[in-house]
Design a protein around this motif. Sequence first.
Motif, PDB file in Angstrom:
ATOM      1  N   ALA A   1     -53.040  47.515 -27.893  1.00  0.00           N
ATOM      2  CA  ALA A   1     -53.176  46.084 -28.159  1.00  0.00           C
ATOM      3  C   ALA A   1     -52.364  45.666 -29.380  1.00  0.00           C
ATOM      4  CB  ALA A   1     -54.651  45.732 -28.356  1.00  0.00           C
ATOM      5  N   ALA A   2     -52.389  46.493 -30.429  1.00  0.00           N
ATOM      6  CA  ALA A   2     -51.645  46.157 -31.645  1.00  0.00           C
ATOM      7  C   ALA A   2     -50.146  46.231 -31.418  1.00  0.00           C
ATOM      8  CB  ALA A   2     -52.057  47.095 -32.779  1.00  0.00           C
ATOM      9  N   VAL A   3     -49.671  47.268 -30.701  1.00  0.00           N
ATOM     10  CA  VAL A   3     -48.233  47.381 -30.408  1.00  0.00           C
ATOM     11  C   VAL A   3     -47.783  46.218 -29.533  1.00  0.00           C
ATOM     12  CG1 VAL A   3     -46.458  48.810 -29.334  1.00  0.00           C
ATOM     13  CG2 VAL A   3     -48.269  49.881 -30.653  1.00  0.00           C
TER      14      VAL A   3
ATOM     15  N   ALA B   1     -49.167  39.364 -36.533  1.00  0.00           N
ATOM     16  CA  ALA B   1     -48.911  39.669 -35.123  1.00  0.00           C
ATOM     17  C   ALA B   1     -49.951  38.996 -34.235  1.00  0.00           C
ATOM     18  CB  ALA B   1     -48.918  41.179 -34.904  1.00  0.00           C
ATOM     19  N   THR B   2     -49.926  37.669 -34.260  1.00  0.00           N
ATOM     20  CA  THR B   2     -50.792  36.890 -33.381  1.00  0.00           C
ATOM     21  C   THR B   2     -49.887  36.096 -32.462  1.00  0.00           C
ATOM     22  OG1 THR B   2     -52.423  36.700 -35.160  1.00  0.00           O
ATOM     23  CG2 THR B   2     -52.668  35.214 -33.276  1.00  0.00           C
ATOM     24  N   PRO B   3     -49.544  36.632 -31.299  1.00  0.00           N
ATOM     25  CA  PRO B   3     -48.585  35.967 -30.426  1.00  0.00           C
ATOM     26  C   PRO B   3     -49.146  34.685 -29.826  1.00  0.00           C
ATOM     27  CG  PRO B   3     -49.549  37.837 -29.314  1.00  0.00           C
ATOM     28  CD  PRO B   3     -50.046  37.889 -30.730  1.00  0.00           C
ATOM     29  N   ALA B   4     -48.277  33.701 -29.721  1.00  0.00           N
ATOM     30  CA  ALA B   4     -48.660  32.466 -29.042  1.00  0.00           C
ATOM     31  C   ALA B   4     -48.525  32.672 -27.540  1.00  0.00           C
ATOM     32  CB  ALA B   4     -47.750  31.322 -29.501  1.00  0.00           C
TER      33      ALA B   4
ATOM     34  N   ASP C   1     -38.351  42.823 -38.205  1.00  0.00           N
ATOM     35  CA  ASP C   1     -38.917  44.062 -37.662  1.00  0.00           C
ATOM     36  C   ASP C   1     -40.407  44.085 -37.956  1.00  0.00           C
ATOM     37  OD1 ASP C   1     -39.368  45.089 -40.246  1.00  0.00           O
ATOM     38  OD2 ASP C   1     -37.584  46.333 -40.229  1.00  0.00           O
ATOM     39  N   PHE C   2     -41.071  45.146 -37.538  1.00  0.00           N
ATOM     40  CA  PHE C   2     -42.522  45.238 -37.659  1.00  0.00           C
ATOM     41  C   PHE C   2     -42.996  45.175 -39.095  1.00  0.00           C
ATOM     42  CE2 PHE C   2     -40.479  49.302 -37.275  1.00  0.00           C
ATOM     43  CZ  PHE C   2     -40.967  50.014 -38.355  1.00  0.00           C
ATOM     44  N   THR C   3     -42.146  45.546 -40.070  1.00  0.00           N
ATOM     45  CA  THR C   3     -42.575  45.460 -41.464  1.00  0.00           C
ATOM     46  C   THR C   3     -42.745  44.012 -41.901  1.00  0.00           C
ATOM     47  OG1 THR C   3     -40.328  45.525 -42.407  1.00  0.00           O
ATOM     48  CG2 THR C   3     -41.426  47.640 -42.023  1.00  0.00           C
ATOM     49  N   ASP C   4     -42.052  43.089 -41.241  1.00  0.00           N
ATOM     50  CA  ASP C   4     -42.233  41.666 -41.537  1.00  0.00           C
ATOM     51  C   ASP C   4     -43.597  41.173 -41.075  1.00  0.00           C
ATOM     52  OD1 ASP C   4     -39.574  40.924 -42.648  1.00  0.00           O
ATOM     53  OD2 ASP C   4     -38.883  41.578 -40.685  1.00  0.00           O
ATOM     54  N   PHE C   5     -44.298  42.001 -40.290  1.00  0.00           N
ATOM     55  CA  PHE C   5     -45.633  41.680 -39.814  1.00  0.00           C
ATOM     56  C   PHE C   5     -46.690  42.533 -40.529  1.00  0.00           C
ATOM     57  CE2 PHE C   5     -42.654  40.294 -36.709  1.00  0.00           C
ATOM     58  CZ  PHE C   5     -43.179  39.129 -36.177  1.00  0.00           C
TER      59      PHE C   5
END
Length: 364
Positions: A238-240, A149-152, A223-227
């Motif tokens: 911040a994490a959400v 979960a490191t957004p560009a 979904d979030f499990t892929d992260f």
Amino acid sequence: MDITPLSPQRLRAVKASYTTRYVAAALESSADGYHLETDRAPRAGDVVVARVTEIGKHTRLEGPASRRQLLFVGDEVLLAYGPRYAPDQFLAEVPEDLGPCDLVAAGGLAGRVVDQHAAIDDATRIEPLGLLADARGVVTLAEHAPYDATPAPRDDATPSGTRPLVVGVLGTSMNSGKSTVLASLVNGLTRAGLVVGAGKATGTGAGNDANLFHDAGAVRVLDFTDFGLPSTFRLDLAAVRDVWTALVDQLALDGPDVVVVEVADGLYQGETAQLLADPAYAGRVDVVLFAAQDALGAAGGVGRLAELGLPVRAASGVVTASPLAAGEAGAALAATGVPVVDTFALCDPAVATGLLGLAVGAAR
């Protein structure tokens, strides 16, 4: 260090869960060199091997391919520690030790139940045998997940016509119809000839919704499990925010016409409330559909989203299963200009594209 060696044969015989599916895939490739650690407290995302000691609420464990595996007392299972927030089921936390605890979600979540809905059975009980570990240390979901979960940074100079339309699906609560609304919309847009990606940004790890979105026609589902997250309960803002942003951006990479993403639970659930009030949510969503269980929920939810400045296009969900309730909701929302749209009407290509202002068979 207190460790117990694990033979490859024993490890491969353990019943893996949906939430641990990427770890299970690695074990299928090679199950050598693993052991159990029993001398440190668990953390969210740690993978644990546990033994079923008493069957309760969850009689089956959702496997890596979403097949529901019947549980028997004595089964060894591969789970991930994580907290759970489910008003219709359990409130659970990550335990402070490796003592007996609970299977708090069929997708493979280990935790300790703090409270529960009065109408459900007690949780299935488990005895953790140890944290799964290798030479590098305790195995976590994050280290095996395909994405982080490191957004560009968003390129706002990119012409808007080259970016997919992003639709957010929100609701009054758990079981308000959010996932069915999302799937129906995906189906209608797909039948209209559009390419659609779909996802779920928050919640508790399970494969039901992901499979529903695939079945509806989404070309890619995340979904979030892929992260690498077993659940998003107890994450800080911040994490959400990072999960939401990274998930939307990943789904947009393939160049779909539309990306549709659900945020779990209701508007006042802690993590959801914080995310919706954060500029990062509004910065990546173009249209919002709202699922409600009744007319009062529809009116209250649409009003709250308007206060947040979010672009609500329609109300739908469980409320539309009752013509009388849908009529009440329509009357309550008349002054807002937000229509009430039957959930399954969204499967109609004309309804789906018309609601979003899209041309049939053409990108925005």
